[in-house]
Design an enzyme around this catalytic site. Structure first.
Site, PDB file in Angstrom:
ATOM      1  N   HIS A  92      42.765  40.178  39.817  1.00  0.00           N
ATOM      2  CA  HIS A  92      41.618  41.084  39.747  1.00  0.00           C
ATOM      3  C   HIS A  92      42.001  42.366  39.009  1.00  0.00           C
ATOM      4  O   HIS A  92      41.695  43.482  39.441  1.00  0.00           O
ATOM      5  CB  HIS A  92      41.101  41.395  41.158  1.00  0.00           C
ATOM      6  CG  HIS A  92      40.437  40.242  41.822  1.00  0.00           C
ATOM      7  ND1 HIS A  92      39.213  39.753  41.420  1.00  0.00           N
ATOM      8  CD2 HIS A  92      40.844  39.438  42.842  1.00  0.00           C
ATOM      9  CE1 HIS A  92      38.877  38.719  42.171  1.00  0.00           C
ATOM     10  NE2 HIS A  92      39.855  38.498  43.038  1.00  0.00           N
TER      11      HIS A  92
ATOM     12  N   ASP B  59      44.809  39.161  46.571  1.00  0.00           N
ATOM     13  CA  ASP B  59      44.049  37.932  46.773  1.00  0.00           C
ATOM     14  C   ASP B  59      43.749  37.212  45.465  1.00  0.00           C
ATOM     15  O   ASP B  59      43.783  37.796  44.389  1.00  0.00           O
ATOM     16  CB  ASP B  59      42.727  38.246  47.487  1.00  0.00           C
ATOM     17  CG  ASP B  59      41.842  39.175  46.667  1.00  0.00           C
ATOM     18  OD1 ASP B  59      42.358  40.208  46.193  1.00  0.00           O
ATOM     19  OD2 ASP B  59      40.651  38.876  46.496  1.00  0.00           O
ATOM     20  N   GLU B  60      43.455  35.928  45.608  1.00  0.00           N
ATOM     21  CA  GLU B  60      42.923  35.073  44.537  1.00  0.00           C
ATOM     22  C   GLU B  60      43.732  35.175  43.243  1.00  0.00           C
ATOM     23  O   GLU B  60      43.187  35.287  42.151  1.00  0.00           O
ATOM     24  CB  GLU B  60      41.454  35.407  44.280  1.00  0.00           C
ATOM     25  CG  GLU B  60      40.572  35.141  45.491  1.00  0.00           C
ATOM     26  CD  GLU B  60      39.103  35.447  45.266  1.00  0.00           C
ATOM     27  OE1 GLU B  60      38.265  34.796  45.915  1.00  0.00           O
ATOM     28  OE2 GLU B  60      38.803  36.333  44.438  1.00  0.00           O
TER      29      GLU B  60
ATOM     30  N   ASP C   9      38.942  46.614  40.199  1.00  0.00           N
ATOM     31  CA  ASP C   9      38.778  45.162  40.139  1.00  0.00           C
ATOM     32  C   ASP C   9      38.478  44.811  38.682  1.00  0.00           C
ATOM     33  O   ASP C   9      38.376  45.701  37.827  1.00  0.00           O
ATOM     34  CB  ASP C   9      37.657  44.690  41.068  1.00  0.00           C
ATOM     35  CG  ASP C   9      37.921  43.297  41.639  1.00  0.00           C
ATOM     36  OD1 ASP C   9      38.105  42.363  40.847  1.00  0.00           O
ATOM     37  OD2 ASP C   9      37.946  43.158  42.878  1.00  0.00           O
TER      38      ASP C   9
END
Length: 782
Positions: free
Chosen positions: A282, A346-347, A207
């Site tokens: 990330h 994600d994100e 991450d």
């Protein structure tokens, strides 16, 4: 048929009584499918034979694991020996693989008599889970490793158990990017997973804050990506970026040999380790090491804390990025034999992609509509590579955006909607919604708990989770593989803190995913946890003992037409006291014995009584009004993430508090509040109060306006009055405001309340342009 049902019910009652009265030591978690308690015990001594199916390596390994448990606890030292199929008359403990199709793959049968203990499983996994049940039938000291127990009697109650899991996927996640945890803790975490019959460890290895796995082809991932500057003395959200000249000393990574050791250790305990390599977002730690994989070229440093939005992500228009990903995943797949490879997904903020010539060229060349479809292209391209290696891609529910990859499995974390959508499309789903499965949230009063990221998920709330959404058909429900608890570690810097956040919520989720839905019972589970806590003590696990707050709920009793108040706690058997006049209760004030009537406005205070003292108080404003218990029709539905307790939440007599994550409020994401209350009969309406909450840091804003209107027939509404909000949105603290309107004794049966949401976060806000929340609570009618 009726006679069979009566006999079955009688048997269940007898078993229940035996478990609670005659054999209090029987406290198995997760609760088995079928259990019958018998008379007598089996005593394990140094003369006890330990036997396994001859020639079967899995049976031998499980028998040896059990012998290791006994020896480490200071019990008898037993040697495992092979035995043939005629074992049922042999005295001793027998582990047998029985491939006759009578048990599910992970199921087992455990029979304890005065002469032997027989554990039978269709597979090695079933046999292993039978051993875990046997350990829980022994005294808790069986888990007290390296602690001699002189004179300890190792007895097992005579019992018959047939057991198998409800779901095939029973998982726990651990983020080691934000804080690097030593290999020894990873092994202990796997032990906890296995002890409670969970079978998957989702290892979040990469991450923004650190790369944690050795990749030999890209050494800078370890040299640069695994380390950031040490700002552990500052709050997570206030940590600065690395400055020129500062040394990056905080972090670490696992060597490939350590990875192999962890994977082999888990495999012996029937735990599959799923690696997660985050992409395309990330991944700033990757860009710090290899800035050529970004859209801008950098430079970048590994973040020391949190920042949002995270715009710097892997460039989707650069073919060398996909070469890098394939190289990395090739090494990853050589270390992890798991069917699944998790890619995150994600994100992914698309800001850089919108500005990047390479990404825009990719959109044009591939005939894509927008950046969402570009993310879908990215995921599908990676999935094609993973599939070519005989594996399956799994990602967070954002991989649904722009079209999901053909064989992908979805982890639904933003509530359950992503899981519903994926299942309806025929994709496998693992449910891990933030509402019930995020174990980095507070589990008790934030005033008394270690710092957490926010939220509020108690042990009881985890236990209440139902992984299969009611919106799915029976056929669609088959795509729900199971559920997983997630432990993100922004605010969890040590192994001890990680244990505290995961346990015992892990135990609750273990029972959710194993035990049949109709066999779940909160009070029974919590009683069994009392024995489990002794096991955790023996294991030296730093667990949370549960919330000491009293939970206050109300309900409308249709028979007596009365508003009832109910008090509950996670501490069964501990007395509760309360007052409704705003005064603090004493140990002798209004001892709670059952639901009581509320017939007027008041301020309720309730607390547990321990050692002659009232512990931390729960306080709620009680509003007694005409709309309590009336039917509410929603023209725009509230979010599944913040239900406030359902359709009656806004007319339950309880007003929410600033602790909005504790389930008091109904939330509307990007939507208006629009509803009609049916008062049942035409009656005079004088005043209506509606309560809203604002917390800009949490993306929650007051409505722009609130409109009140009345009707006698529910079709034509009149006496329309609008309340415009003039309070500023740019305030940091959490505030509650009451919006009201008065009518001159207007007769009506139906009341419509509409609150216009701001819709999206304002331009000055960190979430500018993203949907914001509208939070409402009690609608009081007088």
């Amino acid at each position: 048929m009726h006679r069979k049902i009566l006999l079955s019910s009688l048997l269940l009652c007898i078993v229940s009584l035996s478990l609670s009265a005659g054999n209090p030591e029987i406290s198995i978690i997760p609760k088995p499918v079928k259990i019958k308690v018998l008379q007598g015990t089996f005593r394990i001594s140094d003369r006890t034979q330990l036997l396994f199916t001859a020639g079967n390596e899995e049976a031998m390994n499980t028998a040896r694991l059990f012998a290791g448990h006994l020896e480490m606890a200071g019990g008898p030292v037993l040697t495992a020996l092979g035995v043939g199929q005629n074992y049922k008359k042999i005295t001793g403990i027998i582990f047998s693989i029985r491939k006759d199709g009578t048990l599910p793959a992970e199921g087992y049968k455990l029979t304890v008599s005065a002469t032997n203990i027989i554990i039978e499983g269709e597979t090695g996994a079933g046999l292993f889970y039978g051993m875990q049940t046997l350990l829980q039938l022994l005294p808790p000291e069986i888990f007290a490793y390296q602690s001699l127990q002189p004179g300890k009697v190792w007895e097992v109650p005579c019992i018959q158990i047939q057991d198998y899991p409800r779901f095939g996927y029973r998982g726990m996640h651990l983020d080691v990017s934000r804080h690097f945890f030593p290999k020894e803790f990873i092994l202990k975490y796997i032990d906890l997973i296995a002890t409670f019959k969970m079978n998957t460890f989702h290892w979040h290895l990469t991450d923004d804050n650190g790369w944690r796995i050795e990749i030999k082809k890209y050494p800078k991932l370890m040299q640069i990506g695994a380390w950031h500057t040490d700002h552990e003395d500052l709050p997570w959200n206030q940590r600065p970026q690395q400055l020129p000249g500062e040394r990056a000393t905080y972090g670490g990574y696992y060597t490939q040999d350590e990875i192999r050791e962890v994977v082999a250790y888990a495999a012996k305990r029937y735990v599959t380790v799923i690696p997660e390599i985050e992409m395309p977002a990330h991944s700033v730690e990757v860009l710090a090491a290899y800035p050529q994989f970004s859209c801008t070229g950098g430079p970048f440093t590994v973040p020391t804390g949190s920042y949002w939005p995270n715009s710097d992500i892997l460039c989707a228009g650069n073919d060398s990025v996909f070469t890098f990903i394939e190289d990395v995943l090739t090494e990853v797949m050589s270390l992890f034999p798991s069917k699944y490879i998790h890619i995150g997904g994600d994100e992914a903020d698309k800001t850089r992609w919108k500005e990047c010539p390479k990404c825009q060229s990719r959109i044009k060349t591939e005939g894509l509509k927008d950046e969402k479809e570009l993310q879908s292209y990215f995921v599908k391209r990676v999935e094609k590579f993973i599939s070519s290696k005989g594996r399956k891609l799994i990602g967070w529910d954002e991989i649904l955006e722009g079209g999901i990859a053909p064989e992908a499995t979805v982890m639904s974390w933003r509530g359950i909607e992503g899981g519903i959508a994926a299942a309806r499309q025929g994709h496998d789903v693992i449910m891990t919604p933030g509402s019930h499965c995020y174990f980095d949230y507070y589990q008790a009063d934030p005033k008394t708990e270690p710092k957490a990221i926010g939220g509020y998920i108690t042990l009881k709330k985890v236990y209440s989770f139902e992984p299969i959404p009611g919106e799915l058909t029976k056929e669609q429900s088959k795509y729900i593989l199971g559920a997983q608890g997630n432990l993100w570690t922004e605010f969890i810097p040590t192994p001890e803190h990680a244990e505290y956040m995961a346990v015992p919520r892990m135990n609750a989720l273990a029972e959710v995913t194993w035990t049949p839905k109709n066999e779940k019972n909160w009070n029974d589970f919590h009683k069994r946890m009392e024995t489990c806590f002794h096991r955790l003590d023996a294991l030296h696990v730093n667990y949370c003992k549960g919330s000491n707050k009293v939970e206050i709920t109300t309900y409308f009793d249709q028979k007596s037409s009365a508003l009832k108040c109910r008090l509950e706690s996670e501490q069964p058997g501990v007395p509760m006291v309360y007052t409704i006049d705003g005064n603090d209760p004493t140990p002798t004030t209004n001892l709670y014995t059952g639901p009581f009537d509320i017939s007027r406005n008041g301020y309720l205070k309730a607390g547990l009584v321990r050692d002659g003292k009232v512990m931390e108080l729960t306080e709620r404003t009680m509003l007694f009004h005409k709309a309590i218990g009336k039917k509410v029709k929603y023209l725009e539905l509230y979010s599944y993430r913040y239900t406030g307790g359902g359709d009656e939440a806004l007319v339950d007599g309880l007003r929410g508090t600033v602790e909005f994550r504790q389930g008091n409020w109904q939330g509307f994401l990007g939507n208006n509040l629009d509803l009609i209350i049916d008062m049942g009969t035409v009656q005079p309406i004088k005043t209506i109060f509606v309560t809203f909450l604002q917390s800009s840091k949490s993306w929650i804003f007051f409505p722009d306006s609130v409109t009140f209107s009345l009707s006698s027939n529910g079709k034509k509404f009149h006496s329309i009055n609008e309340y415009l909000n003039t309070d500023p949105k740019k305030i940091e603290e959490t505030v509650i405001k009451q919006f009201s309107n008065s009518f001159p004794d207007t007769p009506a049966r139906f009341i419509r309340v509409r609150a216009k949401s701001t819709g999206v976060c304002p331009p000055w806000h960190e979430g500018a342009g993203e949907p914001c929340w509208l939070f409402a609570d009690e609608i009081a009618v007088y």
